[in-house]
Design an enzyme around this catalytic site. Structure first.
Site, short mmCIF file in Angstrom:
data_model
loop_
_atom_site.label_atom_id
_atom_site.label_comp_id
_atom_site.label_asym_id
_atom_site.label_seq_id
_atom_site.Cartn_x
_atom_site.Cartn_y
_atom_site.Cartn_z
N ASP A 1 0.65 -1.52 -0.08
CA ASP A 1 -0.33 -0.11 -0.14
C ASP A 1 0.74 0.93 0.25
O ASP A 1 0.43 2.42 1.09
CB ASP A 1 -0.52 0.37 1.38
CG ASP A 1 -2.14 -1.22 1.61
OD1 ASP A 1 -2.06 -2.15 0.67
OD2 ASP A 1 -1.92 -2.01 2.63
N GLU B 1 -11.69 0.15 -3.54
CA GLU B 1 -10.93 0.25 -1.98
C GLU B 1 -9.35 1.94 -2.54
O GLU B 1 -9.69 1.73 -3.98
CB GLU B 1 -10.64 -0.63 -1.46
CG GLU B 1 -10.32 -1.59 -1.78
CD GLU B 1 -9.45 -2.84 -0.93
OE1 GLU B 1 -9.62 -2.67 0.11
OE2 GLU B 1 -8.80 -3.91 -1.49
#
Length: 448
Positions: A35, A209
């Site tokens: 991420d 997301e």
């Protein structure tokens, strides 16, 4: 159980080592990272990833994402990366549920000389419902020390925070929880200035997301992972406003060819070149909850659309000829006679090796900076049970020969040095091939 404990110990040791990382993909190899949010502060690039660790007894849920803290990494050239260590950890944030191991995808932004680090995790207080909330830690420098706020942001429930400061100075917070949301932030960067807006013009089928929003030439790009089929791919939509309405435009990176279920990303413009930061499970090919961060170049078409990014092992940036060049992060590889394998399957953080099975094998590694001063020798870390000869050229199979290295027979790794027969200044691709049919394995190449 013993194997699981040993695996966790190796991760801890890798994290404690810190120091430099590599130029190739993945560019952090001493720990699992995912991420990645990349930001440029004061001429240096900082990457704020989440930090995967293997589950262990009392440490998270087996078979799932286990994350207890955040590191920050920085680089002046996208090639040499420094680990600045832990900046936020779960049990030192007042509002976080102890030992929840859910420190998921973060972001960091600078405003008025302060650095605001946004992170999602599980709260102690579930009065307003179960699930994740998002908090902020504040620092005077991009590497910290970061001081967490005593409470999470009121009115925000979800994961994957992302912040945009628009050209007019208005800041926006984006996050995800079934849908993707956006809201204006107050000047203090710690509170919402308005009710959240659901960005509802996106696909309704499949998980969405990880929003990352940026502005380019008057267009706002909302980029996000989306499970259109079985695993996440990176898509994007555009608008003339930070909060939409958005129009879906297409895919900027396809699903993982090896089945890594998640992807999560950020984009950064640096010196008129755009880059995509994302993750894959390179260092854990059999378990996609232990991931590693990557970088590749990204390009826009004249009409503003994003050209699809094809993942590479080579990554970005120049590799100095004087440093260890990992041929296994190749630009091109022969169709037969060459393969890539882990150096040590029990400790994959040691990286990979290039295996030449016969003289049909070759590998090309682009972007090697030889500099101006003549270099005189080449060193290989190699092993060849029956002995082997390795030929090194510049700029392809028919390029000038730099040198030839004879690897003595033996079953152990050894560093073998040979004189260079030629030198060419500047930046070149490196072409390495075997001249013998007996197998030879190479860890790295370095010039002096």
């Amino acid at each position: 159980m013993l194997k699981q404990r040993l695996s966790y110990i190796l991760v801890v040791l890798g994290c404690l080592m810190g120091g430099a990382a590599e130029a190739q993909n993945p560019f952090i190899t001493n720990q699992f990272t995912a991420d990645p949010t990349a930001r440029a502060f004061n001429g240096r690039v900082y990457v704020y990833p989440s930090h995967d660790i293997p589950a262990a007894p009392g440490r998270g849920r087996a078979g799932w994402f286990v994350m207890e803290d955040y590191h920050v990494f920085s680089s002046a050239n996208l090639t040499d990366w420094t680990d600045h260590g832990v900046i936020v950890t779960q049990n030192k944030v007042p509002w976080v549920k102890p030992d929840s191991y859910s420190m998921w995808a973060p972001d960091c932004i600078e405003r008025n000389g302060k650095y605001y680090f946004y992170f999602p995790t599980t709260p102690k207080d579930t009065t307003n419902g179960k699930g994740f909330t998002i908090g902020v830690a504040v620092a005077d420098r991009p590497t910290g020390p970061f001081v967490p706020q005593p409470l999470p942001i009121k009115g925000v429930h979800g994961i994957d925070p992302n912040v945009l400061i628009d050209k007019d100075g208005q800041a926006y917070l984006y996050w995800s929880q079934d849908n993707i949301y956006g809201a204006k932030l107050k000047e203090n960067m710690l509170e919402l200035a308005a009710e959240p807006v659901t960005l509802g013009e996106l696909p309704t089928k499949g998980l969405k997301e990880g929003p990352y929003v940026f502005e380019r030439k008057g267009t706002y790009y909302l980029t996000y992972p989306h499970v259109a089929n079985k695993t996440e791919r990176l898509e994007y939509a555009t608008s003339k406003s930070p909060l939409g309405p958005f129009t879906v435009k297409g895919v900027l990176m396809d699903e993982s060819p090896t089945g890594c279920w998640t992807n999560h990303h950020s984009l950064l413009e640096l010196n008129n070149q755009w880059y995509l930061f994302y993750h894959h499970n390179d260092l854990s090919p059999n378990f996609d909850k232990n991931r590693s961060v990557r970088i590749d170049s990204l390009f826009f078409e004249p009409d503003g659309s994003i050209r699809k990014v094809v993942p590479t092992l080579r990554g970005v940036g120049l590799s100095s000829a004087k440093q260890k060049i990992q041929l296994d992060r190749y630009s091109r590889l022969s169709a037969s006679g060459t393969s890539i394998a882990f150096l040590d399957t029990a400790n994959k953080f040691q990286g990979w090796k290039t295996v030449f099975a016969n003289k049909q094998g070759w590998v090309q590694y682009n972007g090697v900076a030889f500099g101006k001063q003549p270099l005189k020798t080449v060193t290989l870390r190699a092993t060849a049970a029956a002995g082997a000869t390795v030929l090194i050229r510049l700029d392809g199979a028919t390029g000038p020969v730099l040198g030839q290295v004879s690897v003595p027979k033996g079953g152990k790794w050894q560093e073998v040095k040979a004189p260079l027969s030629a030198f060419r200044p500047g930046t070149h691709s490196l072409f390495v091939a075997s001249k013998t049919d007996s197998p030879v394995e190479i860890d790295w190449v370095r010039f002096e």
